[in-house]
Write an enzyme that holds these catalytic residues in place. Structure first.
Site, mmCIF file in Angstrom:
data_model
loop_
_atom_site.group_PDB
_atom_site.id
_atom_site.type_symbol
_atom_site.label_atom_id
_atom_site.label_comp_id
_atom_site.label_asym_id
_atom_site.label_seq_id
_atom_site.Cartn_x
_atom_site.Cartn_y
_atom_site.Cartn_z
ATOM 1 N N CYS B 55 0.817 -1.209 0.000
ATOM 2 C CA CYS B 55 0.000 0.000 0.000
ATOM 3 C C CYS B 55 0.856 1.267 0.000
ATOM 4 O O CYS B 55 2.081 1.219 0.078
ATOM 5 C CB CYS B 55 -0.905 -0.002 1.224
ATOM 6 S SG CYS B 55 0.029 0.079 2.768
ATOM 7 N N ALA B 58 3.328 1.708 2.830
ATOM 8 C CA ALA B 58 4.560 0.931 2.638
ATOM 9 C C ALA B 58 5.503 1.666 1.700
ATOM 10 O O ALA B 58 6.721 1.667 1.908
ATOM 11 C CB ALA B 58 4.227 -0.454 2.086
ATOM 12 N N ARG B 89 13.189 -4.293 6.058
ATOM 13 C CA ARG B 89 13.558 -4.059 4.661
ATOM 14 C C ARG B 89 15.058 -4.120 4.400
ATOM 15 O O ARG B 89 15.497 -4.095 3.288
ATOM 16 C CB ARG B 89 12.979 -2.706 4.212
ATOM 17 C CG ARG B 89 13.110 -2.504 2.731
ATOM 18 C CD ARG B 89 12.099 -1.534 2.218
ATOM 19 N NE ARG B 89 12.506 -1.001 0.943
ATOM 20 C CZ ARG B 89 13.144 0.130 0.771
ATOM 21 N NH1 ARG B 89 13.433 0.897 1.808
ATOM 22 N NH2 ARG B 89 13.483 0.541 -0.432
ATOM 23 N N HIS B 187 5.325 6.477 -2.720
ATOM 24 C CA HIS B 187 6.587 7.063 -3.184
ATOM 25 C C HIS B 187 6.350 8.527 -3.566
ATOM 26 O O HIS B 187 7.119 9.418 -3.209
ATOM 27 C CB HIS B 187 7.124 6.354 -4.439
ATOM 28 C CG HIS B 187 7.312 4.877 -4.288
ATOM 29 N ND1 HIS B 187 7.100 4.002 -5.323
ATOM 30 C CD2 HIS B 187 7.704 4.124 -3.233
ATOM 31 C CE1 HIS B 187 7.362 2.764 -4.909
ATOM 32 N NE2 HIS B 187 7.717 2.815 -3.645
#
Lengths: 461, 545
Positions: B55, B58, B89, B187
């Protein structure tokens, strides 16, 4: 490592730093994976489903199959009914499970989606089932979510259809590994007692390598068996926090008496489980188990000098830390810090009972310690800075504290993502206790060996 | 085996009609005979289809913000989102002052039911106060999770008030998980805010080195960035900031001084790259530090941009020296890998980047795709004017920047820029499809069902993807390689990274464990014996005939 954690404690009310819990939906997904031929479905943004699948996969190193309603902004404003209906249609068309187990998320709960009504108006193929659980992420923890999904199984599936209750016991194992579930089943089997375990993730999340992928592996509780759970003469809820709500619901719905026991970690809790089964089903404890118990006591006594008087910090899920605390006390250790991130009560249940229960165990051994529910690992670390310990026990996240404070560390609970094999190996029962003894003594003695001067290195310990 | 249109159709026939129509547009077979092959991307995932996508949260907090090490990243929401994006990550970071590295900390407002009902702003403000008191970070970010937007918590307002109160840069990101159609929206949201509130806030006016660059879209997974920086420093580059792997607020706020921006992951950071060009006149160069050809070409393109003979010379020397070091190390692995085939399905750039490295090991990529990319990542930026915007993409506003009156400077003359653009990917990206082989398959948002089907038909020797699908092919006996987190190994970037990758991939093929899948009793009968010749009558008597 964790250099920004000060020793001085301040009162914090803004939330969690380094949590010792996560949110409800992952627990619901885990429980749903314990039904055979079941597709867990996350009714929310697709990120929830992605996060849960990823995290479960990191722990189990197994495929974790689940679907999502993939909410968009539009669905969040106008409701997710359309998305769920589309999902139900697609899941049965493409993956063909027997059951779809829907759980909600903070998104669908906040906008107030009425999931049962949506399910009723969805196209569910003949013979297929859709069950659901409300699992708002802003209440409780992953343990609450597990509990809620098990309640969902009871509500949708379990029925009292037989005239007389059957000579069989329902076992709700709690949020434990498939290896633990197998061990609990072995105990019941070896006493010759017929049981229905649900959920049961053994055979699902510890499936063998065969060269073939099965979307729905061989394991998991059968729907017919969960239905028949309404006809059992007893339900055993192992673990108050993960299992008792569902057991009591089953008692109310189907008049199956419920008994809540501790997760059978350690000798006392395993004794209690076997004694209860012995009494309710009038079966002698087989020699096989008596022998295992004797072996455990033998090793505990052989090695008491490894453990006695050592200070321990324990964190994890409520049912697990209760069992661990009791067991390390049986070894003569001193659990001085015990913490969980989960609130110390079931939903709507009495508050503060977790702290009370553990403090009572400590008091019975003449000890005092810091015990906290709804705490976080930042605080646990601060406690350890103020009162150092000889051993830390908890999930993988503990390794940062263990390194920062240079403390031996035993990995136990969920999740363990940096070591393998944990999901296969039980910590419950006498055999599980023996494994805990091995893990604890190895951690302590490896440290003693590491720190020993050459002339002090012992060949025999 | 090549896949024909008919076979593709057979695969898709299992889907309900609507799903089939949708998914068909996300799959293509590379056909050199066609001028421009169009693929659908960055559109909604179909509910109920097992996707690998995540999503907006994230993408924003998890990908772009999370690696910034000297900032505390507060997650405003129920506990889960912060928990799952905590240390998972592998974006590594080191600081000189260990008290300024907060990556091992997970900070969540842990919203409870009462916060959902009465609002969580006060709790968020308290968390900011506590973070300032306990951690004294250089800056703070606040990322929203789903319920925050729904209940209308004004996180921008809380951030503004806290900024005044504490005199710290505190920024808020409305990256609720339901926004957009994947991580990609996040992003974009992160890019916008970093550009608006952090980049350019520093007072550095001159580049600290002769060739000062920023590296954009490099997250230092498994130490990738450190391996790339080692080589760049040896050539003579000064790295102002990496966005955002091992990056810091202190460095990021002076990102405007660079003379060139390198773009590694185009998808996650192209917005900032574009905005830096508009605001400061700094062009960006698409680089690919994965694979030997990738990094060599990227280094040569950088040197050409600066156009300094000594730099060009030095670049060649370093490439030659690095190759001499790694080539002998690669040889044994190449022997194991030669002639094999791979699937390469990753997020938004690695699906492309790793194809070159596979090729260098003798492995052919027969299927590739992205989890959350847009059409330009597949087809090249020339399609940008033709990309349709829909309701989901419109919800993420574009940030419009204008040239900075004081700091805008053309880094190279316009004519030279035009010349260079013909030769190197300057402020341009040609996408993945261009470099793929005839007959190979491109799949956008590859889902579980298609994964199984394509594996059945193409029988790849290795499957590279992420954690969620890793163990599926593995159960089938196919080695897998996680390319999001490198299976806890790395670095894989650069010259030495190529050796690590080769070692790990070869290990996946060579591990003896594959030999044990079939138990010995499956291929041996339970009873063994020989048939004795005898007269027909006697045998008949024995069986009672």
């Amino acid at each position: 490592m964790l250099d920004c954690t000060p020793k001085e404690l301040i009162e914090r009310t803004g939330g969690m730093i380094n949590p010792a819990k996560t949110c409800q939906p992952i627990g619901a997904m885990y429980a749903a994976l314990g039904i055979h031929n079941c597709m867990p479905h996350s009714h929310g943004s697709q990120g929830c489903c992605a996060y849960h699948r990823s995290h479960l996969t990191r722990h189990f190193r197994e495929p974790v199959m689940a679907t999502t309603s993939s909410f968009t902004e539009g669905a969040s404003v106008f409701g997710g009914g359309g998305n769920l209906k589309t999902a139900i249609k697609n899941v049965f068309a493409i993956y063909n499970p027997d059951v779809m187990a829907v759980h909600t998320t903070c998104l669908s709960e906040t906008i107030g989606d009425d999931v049962p009504t949506i399910i009723k108006s969805a196209e569910v193929p003949e013979g297929k089932l859709v069950i659901h659980a409300n699992t708002p992420s802003y209440q409780g923890s992953h343990i609450t979510g597990f509990s809620n999904m098990v309640k969902g199984m009871v509500t949708y599936l379990a029925r009292a259809t037989a005239e007389d209750k059957k000579e069989q016991v329902n076992i709700i194992p709690g949020f434990v590994n498939p290896g633990d579930m197998r061990e609990i089943k072995r105990l019941a089997d070896s006493m010759g007692i017929k049981f229905i375990m649900f959920p049961d993730t053994s055979g699902v999340l510890d499936s063998p390598m065969t060269g073939k992928f099965h979307m729905f592996p061989a394991g998991g509780a059968r729907v017919d068996d969960i239905r028949d759970a309404g006809n059992s003469k007893l339900t055993l809820a192992l673990g108050y926090y993960a299992s008792s709500d569902a057991a009591h619901l089953l008692e109310r719905n189907c008049q199956v008496p419920a008994v809540t026991l501790k997760t059978p970690i350690g000798i006392k809790a395993t004794d209690e489980l076997l004694m209860l089964l012995r009494g309710k089903f009038v079966r002698e404890i087989p020699y096989e188990l008596e022998e295992e118990r004797g072996q455990l006591v033998d090793v505990m006594t052989d090695c008491h000098h490894h453990f006695y008087g050592k200070k321990v910090a324990i964190f994890g899920d409520p049912d697990i830390i209760i069992g661990l605390t009791e067991f390390v006390l049986s070894l003569g250790m001193r659990p001085v810090h015990v913490l969980t991130g989960t609130p110390g009560a079931t939903l709507g249940g009495p508050k503060g009972i977790l702290e009370k229960e553990i403090k009572a165990m400590l008091a019975a051994s003449g000890l005092e310690g810091r015990v906290k529910a709804a705490g976080d690992l930042f605080e646990l670390h601060q406690w350890i800075k103020n009162e150092p310990v000889d051993l830390l026990m908890g999930n993988t996240y503990g390794k940062y504290i263990a390194r920062a404070e240079d403390i031996p560390f035993v990995r136990v609970g969920f999740p363990v993502m940096d070591r393998s094999t944990h999901p296969y190996m039980p910590i419950v029962g006498y055999r599980g206790a023996l494994r805990l003894v091995e893990m604890i003594s190895s951690a302590l003695l490896d440290r003693q060996d590491r720190d020993a001067a050459d002339e002090d290195l012992e060949l025999v310990m | 085996m090549a896949i024909s249109e008919k076979m593709l159709d057979e695969i898709l026939n299992k889907y309900p009609a609507k799903v089939k129509r949708n998914r068909k547009k996300h799959i293509l077979v590379k056909d050199l005979g066609q001028d421009q092959q169009e693929i659908e991307a960055n559109t909604r995932t179909i509910p109920g289809v097992i996707t690998n996508r995540g999503c907006a949260f994230a993408g924003c907090k998890g990908v772009v913000l999370g690696p910034l090490k000297d900032m505390v990243h507060i997650v405003h929401g129920p506990i889960g989102c912060a928990y799952y994006s905590w240390l998972t990550r592998r974006n590594k970071a080191k600081t000189d002052d260990p008290k300024k590295n907060f990556l091992a900390y997970c900070v969540s407002t842990d919203m409870q039911e009462s916060d959902i009902v009465f609002g969580g702003e006060k709790k968020l403000a308290r968390m900011i106060d506590e973070v300032v008191e306990v951690f004294k970070p250089n800056a703070i970010t606040i990322s929203a999770t789903c319920p925050v937007g729904l209940i209308g918590d004004d996180i921008q307002g809380v951030a503004r008030a806290a900024r005044d109160k504490h005199g710290l840069n505190i920024t808020a990101y409305n990256c609720e998980g339901y926004k957009g159609v994947s991580q990609s929206a996040g992003h974009h949201i992160a890019n916008n805010n970093l550009m608006e509130h952090i980049i350019g806030q520093g007072d550095l006016e001159e580049p600290p080195g002769r060739y000062t660059i920023n590296i954009l879209g490099e997250y230092n997974i498994g130490g990738d960035s450190w391996e790339v920086e080692r080589v760049l420093s040896e050539i003579g580059y000064e790295i102002q900031v990496v966005m955002t792997g091992n990056g810091s607020y202190e460095k990021l706020k002076n990102a405007h001084v660079a003379q060139l921006n390198l773009v590694q992951c185009h998808r996650s950071i192209n917005y900032i790259a574009d905005m830096l060009e508009t605001r400061y006149g700094t062009p960006w160069l698409k680089v690919n530090f994965i694979g030997i050809r990738g990094i060599s070409e990227s280094l040569r393109n950088m040197a050409r941009y600066f156009g300094d003979e000594a730099l060009i010379q030095r670049t060649e020397e370093v490439i030659e020296r690095e190759l001499a070091e790694i080539e002998p190390q690669l040889e044994p692995y190449r022997k194991i890998c030669a002639g094999k085939t791979a699937f390469c399905f990753v997020g938004g750039s690695r699906g492309h980047h790793y194809q070159g490295l596979y090729e260098e090991l003798g492995i052919t990529t027969v299927l590739a795709g992205y989890e959350f990319a847009h059409r330009d990542d597949y087809e090249g930026r020339e399609v940008l004017p033709h990309v349709k915007t829909d309701a989901d993409s419109k919800n993420i506003p574009d940030l419009h920047v204008t040239p900075d009156e004081r700091r805008y400077r053309l880094k190279i003359p316009v004519e030279r820029m035009d010349e260079l653009k013909k030769e190197i990917p300057l402020s341009n990206y040609n996408g993945m499809i261009e470099e793929m082989m005839e007959g190979s398959i491109v799949v956008d948002d590859l889902n579980h069902y298609e994964t199984e089907e394509f594996i059945r038909i193409l029988k790849p020797d290795i499957f590279s993807s992420g954690i969620k699908d890793k163990y599926i092919p593995q159960k089938m006996g196919i080695p897998t390689k996680q390319l999001h987190n490198y299976d806890y190994s790395g670095p894989y970037a650069g010259f030495r990274g190529a050796v690590n990758f080769a070692r790990d991939v070869a290990m996946g093929f060579a591990t003896p464990t594959w030999n044990f899948i079939e138990p010995p009793w499956k291929s041996k009968p339970l009873l063994e014996g020989t048939i004795e010749p005898c007269s027909t009558n006697k045998c008949a008597e024995e069986v009672g005939a």
